[in-house]
Design a protein around this motif. Sequence first.
Motif: not given
Length: 230
Positions: A197-203, A182-183
């Motif tokens: 509308g996301h960021t890697p941190c939120t996902l 997933f990374e």
Amino acid sequence: MKTALIIRHVPREGVAGYRAPIEAAGYQVDRIDVCDPDFSRADLVAPDLVIMMGGPMGVYEQAQHPWIACQMRRLARRLAADRPTLGVCFGAQMIAAALGSRVYPGGTREIGFHPVTVHDPDSPLRHVVDVPVLHWHGDTFDLPAGTQLLASSAAYPHQAFRRGRNLLALQFHGEMDEDPRFEQWLEQGPHDIAAAGHTPCTLRAAHETHGPRAVTAARAMIAEWLTGLA
């Protein structure tokens, strides 16, 4: 022993969490990548089960990826023989195309965790009712003739379908929710992530929150489908 063949279109999109129920059902699992020199000669009808995974390409990008047309021809023969087949995301789109439906870019990038609306509570998808599952796609498809729509999302009405007992196509990714690859998805898709509308941190946070429940439900879904194969 029964045989299962996984078709992998890119290394970061493997069978992941679905391997456990497939092996538990008594299948000896093999895998082939579309970049393998032997892929064009692989018999896609012979295995007792074929699992086609995801990928960033589109079914309509056959000029850039000549193997798509080759795979489609052999997939169509398998489907005509009603051999057990599971498609995930791009794999589901390949199934739709092989059954004569149009596959095309959708109106939005659907990325992130949210539940799907399950239309048949008696289908194997009953296990994912009210469970946030991972979505990561921008293409969609028309529902093939002779199939049953199993699930929809707010963004895309065609999230899952089946034909009889031996064919299951899933647009969403129930398999990835405990997989370290997933990374790699986060690294490979920054523009798509931002567009959704996301960021890697939120996902990443959503993956940690919803992943265990999602993969447990999705494994139960696949296990029930395998039990019902003709």
